[in-house]
Write a protein that holds these residues in place. Structure first.
Motif, PDB file in Angstrom:
ATOM      1  N   LYS A 237       0.601  -1.117  -0.219  1.00  0.00           N
ATOM      2  CA  LYS A 237      -0.099  -0.372   0.366  1.00  0.00           C
ATOM      3  C   LYS A 237       1.034   0.896  -0.036  1.00  0.00           C
ATOM      4  N   LYS A 238       1.598   1.405   0.331  1.00  0.00           N
ATOM      5  CA  LYS A 238       3.180   2.157   0.241  1.00  0.00           C
ATOM      6  C   LYS A 238       3.349   2.191  -1.039  1.00  0.00           C
ATOM      7  N   GLY A 239       2.994   1.775  -2.046  1.00  0.00           N
ATOM      8  CA  GLY A 239       3.550   1.964  -3.224  1.00  0.00           C
ATOM      9  C   GLY A 239       5.340   2.414  -3.933  1.00  0.00           C
ATOM     10  N   TYR A 240       5.525   1.208  -3.224  1.00  0.00           N
ATOM     11  CA  TYR A 240       7.196   2.029  -3.069  1.00  0.00           C
ATOM     12  C   TYR A 240       8.022   1.088  -4.846  1.00  0.00           C
ATOM     13  N   ASP A 241       7.096   0.282  -5.300  1.00  0.00           N
ATOM     14  CA  ASP A 241       7.607   0.369  -6.672  1.00  0.00           C
ATOM     15  C   ASP A 241       7.213   1.306  -7.333  1.00  0.00           C
ATOM     16  N   VAL A 242       5.848   2.262  -7.684  1.00  0.00           N
ATOM     17  CA  VAL A 242       6.148   3.012  -8.176  1.00  0.00           C
ATOM     18  C   VAL A 242       6.683   4.599  -7.881  1.00  0.00           C
ATOM     19  N   TYR A 298      14.855  13.251   8.316  1.00  0.00           N
ATOM     20  CA  TYR A 298      13.782  15.036   8.447  1.00  0.00           C
ATOM     21  C   TYR A 298      15.010  16.001   8.673  1.00  0.00           C
ATOM     22  N   ARG A 299      15.734  15.985   8.576  1.00  0.00           N
ATOM     23  CA  ARG A 299      16.266  17.524   8.780  1.00  0.00           C
ATOM     24  C   ARG A 299      17.080  17.678   7.888  1.00  0.00           C
ATOM     25  N   GLU A 300      18.102  16.420   7.610  1.00  0.00           N
ATOM     26  CA  GLU A 300      19.147  16.709   6.736  1.00  0.00           C
ATOM     27  C   GLU A 300      18.768  16.197   5.128  1.00  0.00           C
ATOM     28  N   SER A 301      16.962  16.006   5.015  1.00  0.00           N
ATOM     29  CA  SER A 301      16.470  16.286   3.615  1.00  0.00           C
ATOM     30  C   SER A 301      16.094  17.527   3.006  1.00  0.00           C
ATOM     31  N   ASP A 302      16.052  17.118   1.813  1.00  0.00           N
ATOM     32  CA  ASP A 302      15.436  18.091   0.739  1.00  0.00           C
ATOM     33  C   ASP A 302      14.276  17.786   0.068  1.00  0.00           C
ATOM     34  N   LEU A 303      13.999  16.540   0.744  1.00  0.00           N
ATOM     35  CA  LEU A 303      12.318  16.032  -0.272  1.00  0.00           C
ATOM     36  C   LEU A 303      11.554  14.920   0.671  1.00  0.00           C
ATOM     37  N   PHE A 304      10.234  14.675   0.763  1.00  0.00           N
ATOM     38  CA  PHE A 304      10.239  13.397   0.751  1.00  0.00           C
ATOM     39  C   PHE A 304       9.212  13.336   0.132  1.00  0.00           C
ATOM     40  N   ALA A 305       8.756  11.635  -0.492  1.00  0.00           N
ATOM     41  CA  ALA A 305       8.010  10.580  -1.522  1.00  0.00           C
ATOM     42  C   ALA A 305       7.479   9.470  -0.718  1.00  0.00           C
ATOM     43  N   LEU A 306       6.546   9.568  -1.193  1.00  0.00           N
ATOM     44  CA  LEU A 306       5.541   8.676  -0.868  1.00  0.00           C
ATOM     45  C   LEU A 306       4.430   8.318  -1.793  1.00  0.00           C
ATOM     46  N   ALA A 307       4.134   7.299  -2.269  1.00  0.00           N
ATOM     47  CA  ALA A 307       3.265   6.599  -3.454  1.00  0.00           C
ATOM     48  C   ALA A 307       2.342   6.145  -3.217  1.00  0.00           C
TER      49      ALA A 307
END
Length: 415
Positions: A237-242, A298-307
């Motif tokens: 359901k997290k869609g990591y393949d997509v 979270y603080r060291e990243s630029d962008l969060f993604a979840l499909a």
């Protein structure tokens, strides 16, 4: 005040910080708790919040054959209760529609729960309206005592309508954490109006505002790629393949890296997919981490993604807590329009959302965010503002405190 006996599917669980946070909040609000779980912990780590919860924890037999004497002794004891025949009839009715070993297990677990019920516990509250609520319902019928339930995501959408209807008919009240879940359960509540909406929110003391400025990475420097983060169990359901397909469709010269935090049964398959897509050299698989380490990422990243997606059996997320956490740190979120995600994020206003199952639009949104650091900052800041104004977990604790207090007053359990 009598104790609330809280029935959980498993405890403690790294993926269910929202439940642990709620338990701690209720304790701090003055509600004495005792926890009973249907499964023992499998995670090797614990979050700091688990160490702060004072409630005693004990466990039901996960499988009846593992503790046969305990189960038989419990059934022998509870068979004398006035409510046992009602529980037995409910079980037989359910069994006709769901012939499974699980159904027998739930009855046996309910019998153990009732037989070993703490003397100072006066109320039963359960998390998840699928199998845990079956145990709670049978136990409630045996004891002729009220019960309540918190419904979340998978438990709502993978349960048949008949089962949800009957549980909502029996429960004093139910609370759920997304508008989509609330609307669905309300439609099934037979006009009782006993379903309540309350967003989980965050303990913002654990997620304070990130004061530093993020580097203006724009994907043009191979030595300093834009850092994309995702946190979540590797399940369908997290869609990591997509998401991996979308990452593979980004322009070849664009500089990015991807970090995944979380366990899950799909990890091996996803790693193989990343190799076939020739992007495995840009990906770091961190495995499960505790909340403090996740916050640093979270603080060291630029962008969060979840499909996120809806799976074939109807399973889906509500509003993933990790997305609320990411937004609390001003981190720009790229995701899909599934379920409760649109209750926090609006496309182009405080995040970038695309339809699920479509890697091309997802890749386009990722590229847009990668190339535009000022856009990431603007969207992340707007999302953080909404989280801090509308998703403080103290609001959900106040909602629950009001519901429990009203129920206790009605049933004379406040003394």
């Amino acid at each position: 005040m009598k104790k609330i006996l809280v029935l959980l599917k498993g405890y403690p669980r790294l993926s269910e910080t929202f439940i642990a946070q709620e338990l701690l909040g209720l304790e701090r609000a003055g509600f004495p708790l005792e926890l009973v779980a249907m499964r023992r912990p499998t995670d090797k780590k614990r979050h700091p919040v688990h160490e702060e919860i004072k409630a005693r924890v004990w466990y039901l037999p996960e499988y009846l054959h593992e503790e046969p004497l305990r189960v038989v002794s419990a059934l022998w004891k509870v068979r004398k209760l006035k409510g046992f025949s009602a529980a037995w009839r409910a079980f037989l009715k359910d069994l006709k529609r769901d012939v499974s070993r699980n159904r027998f297990r739930r009855l046996g677990q309910a019998a153990v729960l009732v037989a070993e019920w703490p003397k100072d516990a006066g109320w039963l509250h359960v998390h998840f309206i699928h199998t845990p609520a079956s145990v709670a319902r049978y136990a409630s019928l045996m004891r002729q005592a009220p019960w309540t339930v918190s419904a979340h995501a998978k438990d709502i959408w993978t349960s048949p309508a008949w089962e949800l209807e009957e549980k909502l008919a029996d429960a004093d009240w139910a609370v759920t954490c997304t508008r989509t879940g609330f609307d669905h359960l309300t439609d099934l509540s037979r006009g009782r109006n006993n379903v309540h909406l309350s967003y989980h929110g965050l303990d913002l003391d654990r997620f304070p505002h990130f004061e530093d400025e993020r580097p203006a990475r724009d994907g043009s420097d191979a030595a300093n790629p834009v850092r994309i983060l995702s946190v979540g169990r590797a399940v369908k359901k997290k869609g990591y393949d997509v998401l991996l397909e979308a990452l593979a469709r980004l322009p070849e010269g664009l500089a990015w890296s991807f970090t995944h935090i979380g366990g899950g049964d799909e990890l091996a398959r996803l790693k193989e997919l990343a190799k076939r897509l020739h992007i495995d050299d840009r990906i770091t698989w961190k495995g499960a981490m505790d909340q403090r380490d996740v916050l640093q990422h979270y603080r060291e990243s630029d962008l969060f993604a979840l499909a996120c997606r809806v799976t074939a059996d109807g399973d889906r997320d509500g509003l993933p807590n990790v997305m609320v956490e990411a937004a609390s740190q001003g981190l720009c979120v790229v995701s899909t329009t599934v379920s409760g995600i649109t209750e926090l994020f609006s496309n182009g206003e405080n995040g970038l959302l695309v339809p699920s199952e479509q890697p091309d639009p997802l890749a386009a949104s990722l590229e847009k965010a990668i190339r535009n650091p000022s856009l990431r900052i603007a969207l992340g800041g707007a999302a953080e503002g909404k989280v801090r104004s509308e998703f403080d977990y103290h609001n959900s604790i106040r909602d629950l405190a009001r519901l429990f207090t009203a129920s206790f007053t009605k049933d004379g359990l406040n003394d």
